[in-house]
Design a protein around this motif. Structure first.
Motif, PDB file in Angstrom:
ATOM      1  N   ARG A  14       0.833  -1.208   0.000  1.00 15.64           N
ATOM      2  CA  ARG A  14       0.000   0.000   0.000  1.00 15.64           C
ATOM      3  C   ARG A  14       0.866   1.255   0.000  1.00 15.64           C
ATOM      4  NH1 ARG A  14      -5.427   1.293   1.227  1.00 15.64           N
ATOM      5  NH2 ARG A  14      -5.575   3.476   0.624  1.00 15.64           N
ATOM      6  N   ASP A  18       0.404   3.927  -2.921  1.00 12.15           N
ATOM      7  CA  ASP A  18       0.075   5.305  -2.536  1.00 12.15           C
ATOM      8  C   ASP A  18       1.161   6.274  -2.990  1.00 12.15           C
ATOM      9  OD1 ASP A  18      -2.225   4.348  -1.344  1.00 12.15           O
ATOM     10  OD2 ASP A  18      -1.550   4.683   0.722  1.00 12.15           O
ATOM     11  N   GLU A  62      -5.792  -0.881 -11.896  1.00  6.59           N
ATOM     12  CA  GLU A  62      -6.566   0.345 -11.659  1.00  6.59           C
ATOM     13  C   GLU A  62      -6.382   1.374 -12.769  1.00  6.59           C
ATOM     14  OE1 GLU A  62      -5.683   1.941  -7.798  1.00  6.59           O
ATOM     15  OE2 GLU A  62      -6.347   0.120  -6.772  1.00  6.59           O
ATOM     16  N   LEU A  82     -12.137   5.133 -12.405  1.00  2.00           N
ATOM     17  CA  LEU A  82     -13.188   4.454 -11.653  1.00  2.00           C
ATOM     18  C   LEU A  82     -14.554   5.041 -12.008  1.00  2.00           C
ATOM     19  CD1 LEU A  82     -11.391   4.622  -8.185  1.00  2.00           C
ATOM     20  CD2 LEU A  82     -11.480   2.642  -9.705  1.00  2.00           C
ATOM     21  N   GLU A  86     -17.976   4.295  -7.612  1.00  2.00           N
ATOM     22  CA  GLU A  86     -16.787   3.786  -6.926  1.00  2.00           C
ATOM     23  C   GLU A  86     -15.951   4.936  -6.381  1.00  2.00           C
ATOM     24  OE1 GLU A  86     -13.980   1.011  -5.380  1.00  2.00           O
ATOM     25  OE2 GLU A  86     -16.116   0.947  -5.852  1.00  2.00           O
ATOM     26  N   ARG A  87     -15.826   6.007  -7.134  1.00  2.01           N
ATOM     27  CA  ARG A  87     -15.081   7.178  -6.667  1.00  2.01           C
ATOM     28  C   ARG A  87     -15.731   7.731  -5.400  1.00  2.01           C
ATOM     29  NH1 ARG A  87     -15.500  11.336 -10.551  1.00  2.01           N
ATOM     30  NH2 ARG A  87     -13.864  12.446  -9.463  1.00  2.01           N
ATOM     31  N   ARG A  89     -17.666   6.127  -3.257  1.00  2.00           N
ATOM     32  CA  ARG A  89     -17.491   5.164  -2.163  1.00  2.00           C
ATOM     33  C   ARG A  89     -16.096   5.301  -1.552  1.00  2.00           C
ATOM     34  NH1 ARG A  89     -15.201   0.614  -0.960  1.00  2.00           N
ATOM     35  NH2 ARG A  89     -14.261   0.240  -2.994  1.00  2.00           N
ATOM     36  N   ARG A  90     -15.080   5.383  -2.415  1.00  4.33           N
ATOM     37  CA  ARG A  90     -13.708   5.493  -1.923  1.00  4.33           C
ATOM     38  C   ARG A  90     -13.453   6.817  -1.218  1.00  4.33           C
ATOM     39  NH1 ARG A  90      -9.491   2.507  -5.999  1.00  4.33           N
ATOM     40  NH2 ARG A  90     -10.621   0.565  -6.173  1.00  4.33           N
ATOM     41  N   GLU A  93     -14.954   6.516   2.243  1.00  4.33           N
ATOM     42  CA  GLU A  93     -14.093   5.695   3.105  1.00  4.33           C
ATOM     43  C   GLU A  93     -12.858   6.476   3.551  1.00  4.33           C
ATOM     44  OE1 GLU A  93     -12.968   2.098   1.129  1.00  4.33           O
ATOM     45  OE2 GLU A  93     -14.971   1.212   1.284  1.00  4.33           O
ATOM     46  N   ALA A  94     -12.242   7.187   2.620  1.00  2.89           N
ATOM     47  CA  ALA A  94     -11.029   7.947   2.941  1.00  2.89           C
ATOM     48  C   ALA A  94     -11.332   9.059   3.935  1.00  2.89           C
ATOM     49  CB  ALA A  94     -10.408   8.518   1.669  1.00  2.89           C
TER      50      ALA A  94
END
Length: 129
Positions: A14, A18, A62, A82, A86-87, A89-90, A93-94
């Motif tokens: 990760r 990242d 990705e 994405l 999905e964008r 959702r992410r 989450e972030a």
């Protein structure tokens, strides 16, 4: 190119993904730029080549990287990678993770917002430069 931080709670894979995403978003890596080989980056970071291969595979899946048989990996042209769902959702989450991490630091909300805005503006400046 990248640094691995042993005290970082994120897995090494990760940290690599990242880091590469930040370099692409910040304009340090441009479309068409070649990335180091799996073995080369693994030696540079003193980690297992399988870890680098896994990170590169994720970035390729990705749409961040493009694999050219016999030539290596290159930064892919920028595109929306994405779906909108999905964008969203992410992002949710972030933001949830971020808020959970900073809430206990007892900073005023505006200080946190200013810091995030400043960091994000650094990436916008690099993209347009």
């Amino acid at each position: 190119m990248l640094q691995i931080v042993t005290g970082d709670p994120r897995p090494i894979t990760r940290q690599i993904t990242d880091g590469i995403k930040r370099q692409i978003a910040g304009g340090d890596l441009l479309p068409g730029d070649a990335l180091p080989s799996v073995r080369g980056l693994a030696q540079q970071l003193s980690i297992n080549p399988n870890t680098v291969a896994k990170a590169y595979a994720e970035l390729t899946a990705e749409g961040w990287l493009l694999s050219r048989t016999g030539l290596g990996l290159f930064v892919a042209e920028q595109r929306q990678r994405l779906s909108d769902e999905e964008r969203e959702r992410r992002l949710a989450e972030a933001v949830d993770r971020f808020v959970s991490d900073v809430i206990g630091l007892d900073y005023p909300q505006q200080t946190i917002l200013d810091r995030v805005a400043a960091d994000l503006s650094n990436y916008e400046t690099k993209k347009t430069a």
